[in-house]
Motif scaffolding. Structure first.
Motif, mmCIF file in Angstrom:
data_model
loop_
_atom_site.group_PDB
_atom_site.id
_atom_site.type_symbol
_atom_site.label_atom_id
_atom_site.label_comp_id
_atom_site.label_asym_id
_atom_site.label_seq_id
_atom_site.Cartn_x
_atom_site.Cartn_y
_atom_site.Cartn_z
ATOM 1 N N TYR A 1 3.950 -5.513 -13.532
ATOM 2 C CA TYR A 1 4.063 -6.133 -12.089
ATOM 3 C C TYR A 1 3.970 -4.924 -11.273
ATOM 4 O O TYR A 1 3.709 -3.647 -11.385
ATOM 5 C CB TYR A 1 5.556 -6.689 -11.708
ATOM 6 N N ALA A 2 3.976 -5.521 -9.848
ATOM 7 C CA ALA A 2 3.764 -4.339 -8.627
ATOM 8 C C ALA A 2 4.780 -3.201 -9.034
ATOM 9 O O ALA A 2 5.827 -3.466 -9.020
ATOM 10 C CB ALA A 2 3.822 -4.954 -7.269
ATOM 11 N N TRP A 3 4.306 -2.091 -8.552
ATOM 12 C CA TRP A 3 5.112 -0.892 -8.520
ATOM 13 C C TRP A 3 6.122 -0.791 -7.599
ATOM 14 O O TRP A 3 7.192 -0.273 -7.971
ATOM 15 C CB TRP A 3 4.251 0.335 -8.006
ATOM 16 N N ASP A 4 6.118 -1.733 -6.511
ATOM 17 C CA ASP A 4 7.261 -1.912 -5.483
ATOM 18 C C ASP A 4 8.144 -3.046 -5.782
ATOM 19 O O ASP A 4 9.003 -3.319 -4.689
ATOM 20 C CB ASP A 4 6.802 -1.478 -4.093
ATOM 21 N N PRO B 1 0.875 -1.201 -0.139
ATOM 22 C CA PRO B 1 0.068 0.042 0.101
ATOM 23 C C PRO B 1 0.640 1.241 0.149
ATOM 24 O O PRO B 1 0.402 2.364 -0.565
ATOM 25 C CB PRO B 1 -0.642 0.056 1.189
ATOM 26 N N ARG B 2 2.148 1.383 0.410
ATOM 27 C CA ARG B 2 2.979 2.468 0.579
ATOM 28 C C ARG B 2 4.288 1.805 0.796
ATOM 29 O O ARG B 2 4.660 0.546 0.889
ATOM 30 C CB ARG B 2 2.595 3.388 1.391
ATOM 31 N N LEU B 3 5.415 2.807 0.864
ATOM 32 C CA LEU B 3 6.849 2.229 1.178
ATOM 33 C C LEU B 3 6.900 1.678 2.614
ATOM 34 O O LEU B 3 6.049 2.375 3.686
ATOM 35 C CB LEU B 3 7.654 3.194 1.071
ATOM 36 N N PRO B 4 7.721 0.497 2.705
ATOM 37 C CA PRO B 4 7.817 0.301 4.319
ATOM 38 C C PRO B 4 8.609 1.342 5.143
ATOM 39 O O PRO B 4 9.178 2.147 4.568
ATOM 40 C CB PRO B 4 8.978 -1.037 4.010
ATOM 41 N N LYS B 5 8.126 1.231 6.576
ATOM 42 C CA LYS B 5 8.706 2.024 7.345
ATOM 43 C C LYS B 5 9.962 1.908 7.434
ATOM 44 O O LYS B 5 10.724 0.873 7.559
ATOM 45 C CB LYS B 5 8.103 2.027 8.425
#
Length: 289
Positions: free
Chosen positions: A256-259, A12-16
């Protein structure tokens, strides 16, 4: 036939806990150009997972924690560059987290002036694509482009690796491109800041050796560490001089997935300093941030 899409999971977003992330290889085009690019990929390349227009591309990445976006585009015929450059410059003015690059068609009339105008608009470098624009890196018409970039201190991002190749390109990338041609450019233009995407695919080892020898060369990771193409992970190109490697994705034109690539880079355990450089600091230094 086009290659397959991957149904991999996306975050959902970059890892912390990650250092600041700069995506140094994002494509922004006017709608009509994006649609033409997507039609080509659907037929000859791979299914585009994120068919997003420019405002949606920027919002998607920034909302997921990417701190800066380097916006690339290219002109495939004479007379396109000025309007494309003005388009990206306006986006960068409206959103300071977008670092916009210019383009030009090598050999078109007034190429130097087109770039000077683009730099005056605030664009931070230049993007060229040997496959799409049908030129070899050491072709004579490139000299004025290299000179304009070097004079202005602006980096040049040039797709000069042989892959990903397609018989549907207007040229044979294996005839036009090659690491030895790029080395000629590096030697002839020692003040030019040159970045080669895709870690130089498919000549990964050759570009790693160039990186060792030339202080005016950078590489970006775009699609080369995603495990999408049937090639081994090019570790040497990532490790020989990690301070000269930039994280990039080709977003939104990916299957594929953005990350996906970011997860791979984190898993390689390059070390805190090297990882921070690859994920963002190297790009900020290259573009004078």
């Amino acid at each position: 036939m086009p290659m397959p899409a991957l149904g991999d999971e996306e975050g959902p977003r970059l890892p912390k806990g990650l250092p600041p992330v700069v995506d140094a290889h994002v494509h922004l085009f006017p709608d009509r150009v994006f649609e033409a690019v997507w039609r080509w990929f659907d037929e000859y390349g791979w299914p585009i997972r994120y068919k997003l227009r420019t405002p949606e591309v920027v919002s998607f990445l920034l909302s997921r924690g990417v701190s800066r976006v380097v916006a690339l585009h290219y002109a495939h015929r004479p007379g396109m560059a000025r309007s494309l450059n003005a388009y990206v410059a306006e986006i960068a003015r409206a959103e300071p987290r977008v670092l916009g690059l210019a383009t030009v068609l090598p050999g078109e009339e007034g190429a130097t002036q087109i770039l000077e105008e683009a730099f005056a608009l605030g664009l931070r470098g230049v993007k060229l694509h040997c496959h799409v624009q049908s030129f070899s890196p050491d072709a004579p018409q490139l000299h004025e482009v290299y000179a304009a970039c070097a004079k202005a201190g602006r980096p040049l991002v040039m797709h000069a690796g042989r892959e990903p190749a397609s018989p549907q390109y207007p040229c044979d990338p294996y005839t036009l491109c090659g690491a030895e041609r790029v080395e000629r450019v590096l030697k002839d233009h020692p003040t030019l800041k040159l970045c080669i995407p895709h870690l130089g695919a498919d000549e990964f080892d050759a570009y790693a050796r160039l990186l060792e020898r030339h202080d005016n060369l950078w590489l970006d990771t775009t699609m080369a560490v995603a495990g999408y193409f049937p090639v081994p992970l090019p570790r040497q190109a990532l490790q020989v001089r990690p301070e000269r490697v930039l994280y990039g994705t080709d977003f939104p034109n990916i299957p594929y997935a953005w990350d996906r690539e970011l997860k791979t880079l984190v898993s390689l355990k390059l070390g805190d300093e090297a990882l921070a450089g690859v994920l963002g600091q190297n790009a900020l230094r290259l573009y004078g941030e």
